[in-house]
Design a protein around this motif. Structure first.
Motif, PDB file in Angstrom:
ATOM      1  N   GLY A  86      40.925  79.344  37.698  1.00  0.00           N
ATOM      2  CA  GLY A  86      39.615  78.918  37.228  1.00  0.00           C
ATOM      3  C   GLY A  86      39.592  77.452  36.853  1.00  0.00           C
ATOM      4  N   TYR A  87      38.493  77.071  36.286  1.00  0.00           N
ATOM      5  CA  TYR A  87      38.325  75.717  35.770  1.00  0.00           C
ATOM      6  C   TYR A  87      38.513  75.765  34.259  1.00  0.00           C
ATOM      7  CZ  TYR A  87      36.362  74.615  40.340  1.00  0.00           C
ATOM      8  OH  TYR A  87      36.191  74.430  41.678  1.00  0.00           O
ATOM      9  N   PRO A  88      38.838  74.709  33.572  1.00  0.00           N
ATOM     10  CA  PRO A  88      39.034  73.363  34.120  1.00  0.00           C
ATOM     11  C   PRO A  88      40.374  73.217  34.834  1.00  0.00           C
ATOM     12  CG  PRO A  88      39.437  73.344  31.758  1.00  0.00           C
ATOM     13  CD  PRO A  88      38.983  74.728  32.117  1.00  0.00           C
ATOM     14  N   ASP A  89      40.341  72.431  35.894  1.00  0.00           N
ATOM     15  CA  ASP A  89      41.532  72.078  36.658  1.00  0.00           C
ATOM     16  C   ASP A  89      41.226  70.750  37.340  1.00  0.00           C
ATOM     17  OD1 ASP A  89      43.663  71.751  38.359  1.00  0.00           O
ATOM     18  OD2 ASP A  89      43.548  73.749  39.240  1.00  0.00           O
ATOM     19  N   SER A  90      41.562  69.689  36.680  1.00  0.00           N
ATOM     20  CA  SER A  90      41.198  68.355  37.152  1.00  0.00           C
ATOM     21  C   SER A  90      41.825  67.989  38.495  1.00  0.00           C
ATOM     22  CB  SER A  90      41.570  67.307  36.102  1.00  0.00           C
ATOM     23  OG  SER A  90      42.971  67.314  35.888  1.00  0.00           O
ATOM     24  N   GLN A  91      42.859  68.688  38.917  1.00  0.00           N
ATOM     25  CA  GLN A  91      43.547  68.375  40.172  1.00  0.00           C
ATOM     26  C   GLN A  91      43.098  69.223  41.355  1.00  0.00           C
ATOM     27  OE1 GLN A  91      45.653  65.730  40.229  1.00  0.00           O
ATOM     28  NE2 GLN A  91      44.960  65.510  38.118  1.00  0.00           N
ATOM     29  N   TYR A  92      42.292  70.259  41.109  1.00  0.00           N
ATOM     30  CA  TYR A  92      41.993  71.240  42.160  1.00  0.00           C
ATOM     31  C   TYR A  92      41.393  70.623  43.420  1.00  0.00           C
ATOM     32  CZ  TYR A  92      39.850  74.895  44.873  1.00  0.00           C
ATOM     33  OH  TYR A  92      39.466  75.698  45.919  1.00  0.00           O
ATOM     34  N   LEU A  93      40.318  69.867  43.294  1.00  0.00           N
ATOM     35  CA  LEU A  93      39.662  69.339  44.492  1.00  0.00           C
ATOM     36  C   LEU A  93      40.604  68.455  45.297  1.00  0.00           C
ATOM     37  CD1 LEU A  93      36.098  68.614  43.106  1.00  0.00           C
ATOM     38  CD2 LEU A  93      36.844  70.534  44.520  1.00  0.00           C
ATOM     39  N   ARG A  94      41.426  67.683  44.638  1.00  0.00           N
ATOM     40  CA  ARG A  94      42.403  66.845  45.340  1.00  0.00           C
ATOM     41  C   ARG A  94      43.446  67.727  46.034  1.00  0.00           C
ATOM     42  NH1 ARG A  94      45.043  63.850  41.427  1.00  0.00           N
ATOM     43  NH2 ARG A  94      43.084  62.802  41.077  1.00  0.00           N
ATOM     44  N   GLU A  95      43.944  68.729  45.317  1.00  0.00           N
ATOM     45  CA  GLU A  95      44.978  69.609  45.881  1.00  0.00           C
ATOM     46  C   GLU A  95      44.467  70.417  47.071  1.00  0.00           C
ATOM     47  OE1 GLU A  95      46.335  71.942  42.587  1.00  0.00           O
ATOM     48  OE2 GLU A  95      47.446  70.278  41.707  1.00  0.00           O
ATOM     49  N   VAL A  96      43.286  71.017  46.949  1.00  0.00           N
ATOM     50  CA  VAL A  96      42.761  71.813  48.051  1.00  0.00           C
ATOM     51  C   VAL A  96      42.396  70.908  49.226  1.00  0.00           C
ATOM     52  CG1 VAL A  96      40.305  71.947  47.398  1.00  0.00           C
ATOM     53  CG2 VAL A  96      41.353  73.825  48.647  1.00  0.00           C
ATOM     54  N   GLY A  97      41.915  69.702  48.942  1.00  0.00           N
ATOM     55  CA  GLY A  97      41.625  68.743  50.013  1.00  0.00           C
ATOM     56  C   GLY A  97      42.875  68.382  50.790  1.00  0.00           C
ATOM     57  N   THR A  98      43.999  68.263  50.104  1.00  0.00           N
ATOM     58  CA  THR A  98      45.270  67.972  50.773  1.00  0.00           C
ATOM     59  C   THR A  98      45.691  69.137  51.667  1.00  0.00           C
ATOM     60  OG1 THR A  98      45.962  66.538  48.969  1.00  0.00           O
ATOM     61  CG2 THR A  98      47.706  67.392  50.389  1.00  0.00           C
ATOM     62  N   VAL A  99      45.531  70.359  51.179  1.00  0.00           N
ATOM     63  CA  VAL A  99      45.892  71.541  51.954  1.00  0.00           C
ATOM     64  C   VAL A  99      45.020  71.646  53.208  1.00  0.00           C
ATOM     65  CG1 VAL A  99      45.896  74.074  51.968  1.00  0.00           C
ATOM     66  CG2 VAL A  99      46.771  72.839  49.987  1.00  0.00           C
ATOM     67  N   LEU A 100      43.739  71.353  53.048  1.00  0.00           N
ATOM     68  CA  LEU A 100      42.811  71.472  54.174  1.00  0.00           C
ATOM     69  C   LEU A 100      42.982  70.328  55.155  1.00  0.00           C
ATOM     70  CD1 LEU A 100      39.714  72.626  52.146  1.00  0.00           C
ATOM     71  CD2 LEU A 100      41.036  73.999  53.739  1.00  0.00           C
TER      72      LEU A 100
END
Length: 100
Positions: A86-100
């Motif tokens: 869940g949130y908060p997770d300040s790194q999530y969008l960066r991490e998932v963007g790297t995976v994608l």
């Protein structure tokens, strides 16, 4: 908030799945993304991943084949932090963007 919903029906596994030709259980899967520029960008990438069969996998659980999330991380709750997907997770969008 953006809330992609995936409805996976019951079906039969294919070549490359753990037990080809065996029936598997589907399910409803819900994810959450922030409704902002970066969230929309990730939503487009997640859609492409889904269209290429990368979002889900079939796993054996208690002798039964079922659909589960694949290796792409998804936020399945608005709260609870990273430990509970869940949130908060300040790194999530960066991490998932790297995976994608």
């Amino acid at each position: 908030a953006l809330q992609p919903l995936f409805k996976m029906s019951y079906s039969f596994s294919q070549v490359g799945d753990p037990h080809p030709g065996q029936p598997y259980k589907g399910g409803n899967f819900c994810a959450f993304l922030p409704d902002n520029k970066e969230g929309l960008k990730i939503a487009v990438l997640l859609k492409k991943a889904f269209e290429h069969g990368l979002t889900f996998q079939i796993k054996s659980c208690n002798g039964e084949e079922r659909v589960t999330w694949g290796l792409i991380p998804h936020k399945t709750s608005w709260d609870g932090g990273k430990a509970r997907n869940g949130y908060p997770d300040s790194q999530y969008l960066r991490e998932v963007g790297t995976v994608l």
